[in-house]
Write an enzyme that holds these catalytic residues in place. Sequence first.
Site, short mmCIF file in Angstrom:
data_model
loop_
_atom_site.label_atom_id
_atom_site.label_comp_id
_atom_site.label_asym_id
_atom_site.label_seq_id
_atom_site.Cartn_x
_atom_site.Cartn_y
_atom_site.Cartn_z
N SER A 149 -3.89 -19.78 3.05
CA SER A 149 -4.41 -19.01 1.93
C SER A 149 -5.85 -18.64 2.25
O SER A 149 -6.42 -19.12 3.24
CB SER A 149 -4.32 -19.82 0.64
N HIS B 150 -0.85 -6.25 3.37
CA HIS B 150 0.19 -6.41 4.38
C HIS B 150 -0.25 -5.91 5.76
O HIS B 150 0.03 -6.55 6.77
CB HIS B 150 1.46 -5.67 3.95
N LYS C 1 7.89 -6.60 0.87
CA LYS C 1 7.88 -5.19 0.51
C LYS C 1 7.09 -5.04 -0.78
O LYS C 1 6.88 -6.05 -1.49
CB LYS C 1 9.31 -4.65 0.38
#
Length: 338
Positions: A36, A79, A97
């Site tokens: 993280s 992403h 996605k």
Amino acid sequence: MERPVRWGVLATGGIASAFTADLQGLPGAEVVAVASRTLASAKGFAGRFGIPRAHGSWAELAADPDVDVVYVATPHAAHRAAAGLCLEAGRAVLCEKAFTLNAREAAELAGLARSRGSFLMEAMWMYCDPLVRRLTELVRDGALGEIRTVQADFGLAGPFGAGHRLLDPAQGGGALLDLGVYPVSFAQLLLGEPDRVRADARLSPEGVDLDTSMLLGWESGATALLSCSVTADTPRTAAVTGTAGRIEIPRGFFQPERFVLHRDGREPEEFTAGQYGGGLHGMQYEAAEVMRAVRAGETESPLVPLEGTLAVMRTLDAVRERTGVRYPADTGPAGDRG
């Protein structure tokens, strides 16, 4: 016995939790690390799931030599950066996605994976669902004749407060990338990339789409009527109609419990998830496909090929072009699609 495939989880939100739970119930999968932006968040996630290593940065996870595959579970605005970092470090990547914010970023990731000879797949778990695969087989085997129409919708009622990522253009906010990607991906699974894209949307004051309707068209004459919303709880159903019959999927078409095949002159046929799998959150099927491909030395999955992902991103770009939705990450208008 094959060596377990060792997974790293990048991000610690709700989708990461659901995927990790499914992964831990999958034979041959081992979750060895989580990362993280903060070490505290990574340690908390690791403690909940019994993961041995917690990293306080994405780069540490990408460099972890004991990780075979990284599951990128960040919001889609991150992403490109997160998946790119892992690919450059030589890791196989399963990326949530919508794959990226736009087709340009998607093409960059695909190009990077291909140049490195690394595995890359979009986490379009619907494509790996056994019941969806059975539906696809029926359509491709001609059970419905020639496809004439596809209908699908996905909407959530909200409301989402000011500052929520779904209302933030910088984070790829709006209904389209979060929810509309499912109806679009479903239609393109059956019909491929459309030749024509029409769309209309209601935009928020911030400039993201709240409600979007799409009409896709193909040279075959087939059409798809699709919609998404972050202001209304839509039916979330889908239907495929052909010259010889139709398939109806009730609520939750992206992870169906059942669908019904109607054909002229025959009794309706019901297909259920229990016949083909089921259980958990449904994400174990995409994980199993990644593991199969990685063990086989493949760099893409035939179930979720990169060309299909890029085609969906081009359609999403075209929808945004027609509805006037722009993100700061966009370098210019999406290409005209007719």
